[in-house]
Design a protein around this motif. Sequence first.
Motif, PDB file in Angstrom:
ATOM      1  N   THR A   1      -0.480   5.248 -11.274  1.00 46.07           N
ATOM      2  CA  THR A   1      -1.536   4.452 -10.634  1.00 46.07           C
ATOM      3  C   THR A   1      -1.583   3.015 -11.140  1.00 46.07           C
ATOM      4  OG1 THR A   1      -3.162   5.215 -12.234  1.00 46.07           O
ATOM      5  CG2 THR A   1      -2.994   6.461 -10.161  1.00 46.07           C
ATOM      6  N   THR A   2      -1.006   2.758 -12.308  1.00 45.04           N
ATOM      7  CA  THR A   2      -0.967   1.397 -12.835  1.00 45.04           C
ATOM      8  C   THR A   2       0.481   1.017 -13.118  1.00 45.04           C
ATOM      9  OG1 THR A   2      -1.353   2.218 -15.077  1.00 45.04           O
ATOM     10  CG2 THR A   2      -3.276   1.476 -13.849  1.00 45.04           C
ATOM     11  N   TYR A   3       0.905  -0.052 -12.511  1.00 48.06           N
ATOM     12  CA  TYR A   3       2.274  -0.525 -12.713  1.00 48.06           C
ATOM     13  C   TYR A   3       2.344  -2.014 -12.401  1.00 48.06           C
ATOM     14  CZ  TYR A   3       2.806  -0.476  -7.636  1.00 48.06           C
ATOM     15  OH  TYR A   3       2.651  -0.718  -6.290  1.00 48.06           O
TER      16      TYR A   3
ATOM     17  N   LYS B   1       1.907   7.108  -6.618  1.00 44.65           N
ATOM     18  CA  LYS B   1       0.807   7.981  -7.030  1.00 44.65           C
ATOM     19  C   LYS B   1       1.086   9.418  -6.602  1.00 44.65           C
ATOM     20  CE  LYS B   1      -4.164   8.650  -6.799  1.00 44.65           C
ATOM     21  NZ  LYS B   1      -5.433   8.183  -6.254  1.00 44.65           N
ATOM     22  N   GLU B   2       1.525   9.611  -5.339  1.00 48.55           N
ATOM     23  CA  GLU B   2       1.787  10.962  -4.831  1.00 48.55           C
ATOM     24  C   GLU B   2       2.923  11.654  -5.577  1.00 48.55           C
ATOM     25  OE1 GLU B   2       0.563  10.165  -0.144  1.00 48.55           O
ATOM     26  OE2 GLU B   2       2.644  10.627  -0.633  1.00 48.55           O
TER      27      GLU B   2
ATOM     28  N   VAL C   1       0.838  -1.202   0.000  1.00 49.39           N
ATOM     29  CA  VAL C   1       0.000   0.000   0.000  1.00 49.39           C
ATOM     30  C   VAL C   1       0.876   1.256   0.000  1.00 49.39           C
ATOM     31  CG1 VAL C   1      -1.638   1.344   1.397  1.00 49.39           C
ATOM     32  CG2 VAL C   1      -2.020  -1.107   1.017  1.00 49.39           C
ATOM     33  N   ALA C   2       1.933   1.254   0.790  1.00 48.26           N
ATOM     34  CA  ALA C   2       2.836   2.412   0.858  1.00 48.26           C
ATOM     35  C   ALA C   2       3.503   2.675  -0.489  1.00 48.26           C
ATOM     36  CB  ALA C   2       3.895   2.191   1.930  1.00 48.26           C
ATOM     37  N   PHE C   3       3.959   1.620  -1.138  1.00 47.22           N
ATOM     38  CA  PHE C   3       4.632   1.759  -2.431  1.00 47.22           C
ATOM     39  C   PHE C   3       3.676   2.367  -3.461  1.00 47.22           C
ATOM     40  CE2 PHE C   3       6.845  -0.341  -6.184  1.00 47.22           C
ATOM     41  CZ  PHE C   3       7.954   0.472  -6.131  1.00 47.22           C
TER      42      PHE C   3
ATOM     43  N   ILE D   1       9.967  -1.461 -11.783  1.00 44.69           N
ATOM     44  CA  ILE D   1       8.557  -1.507 -12.167  1.00 44.69           C
ATOM     45  C   ILE D   1       8.383  -1.120 -13.625  1.00 44.69           C
ATOM     46  CG2 ILE D   1       7.811  -1.000  -9.800  1.00 44.69           C
ATOM     47  CD1 ILE D   1       6.820   1.728 -10.903  1.00 44.69           C
ATOM     48  N   GLU D   2       7.272  -1.593 -14.166  1.00 48.01           N
ATOM     49  CA  GLU D   2       6.883  -1.266 -15.533  1.00 48.01           C
ATOM     50  C   GLU D   2       5.593  -0.465 -15.463  1.00 48.01           C
ATOM     51  OE1 GLU D   2       4.968  -4.407 -18.161  1.00 48.01           O
ATOM     52  OE2 GLU D   2       7.036  -4.337 -18.906  1.00 48.01           O
ATOM     53  N   SER D   3       5.585   0.692 -16.116  1.00 52.85           N
ATOM     54  CA  SER D   3       4.388   1.524 -16.134  1.00 52.85           C
ATOM     55  C   SER D   3       4.398   2.390 -17.386  1.00 52.85           C
ATOM     56  CB  SER D   3       4.324   2.424 -14.902  1.00 52.85           C
ATOM     57  OG  SER D   3       3.201   3.286 -14.975  1.00 52.85           O
TER      58      SER D   3
END
Length: 140
Positions: A62-64, A56-57, A49-51, A91-93
């Motif tokens: 939002t999608t990754y 997002k912040e 959740v933190a990640f 990550i991939e986004s």
Amino acid sequence: MEHTFEYFQISQAAIIMHEGKCLILEFASSPGYWGLPGGRIDKGESAKVAFSRELKEEIGCTTYKNLGLVDSDIWYIERTKTSICAIISFIESNDPVILSDEHLSFAWIDLHELDEYTFLWPNAKQIIKKGFEYYRLLNK
């Protein structure tokens, strides 16, 4: 003999690559210093959740898809008397970068541009180099 133990703040960061370049962010609180998107885990918050919240912040992501752990690092910040334990994921986004007020600017850099930037984290360059290697292995 009394023992004292070091307490750590846990931070998570992301290496995001696009067309062979890595996303880095310039800190508003330290102009001229760069880092990776991410941040600390709040009290009572799960790592996942933190990640997601930090991505997002900081960059509007939002999608990754988390493709795996690239590295981890621990360092001490003398100014704040704080130890940081950082976990760096690849990550991939495809989300566009939307900066928060925490950052002045962002850049997509290739491996050859790495030395042109000053990073806040002591071992950031070595970690980002590992991210480029991770990217190379994924795209064989």
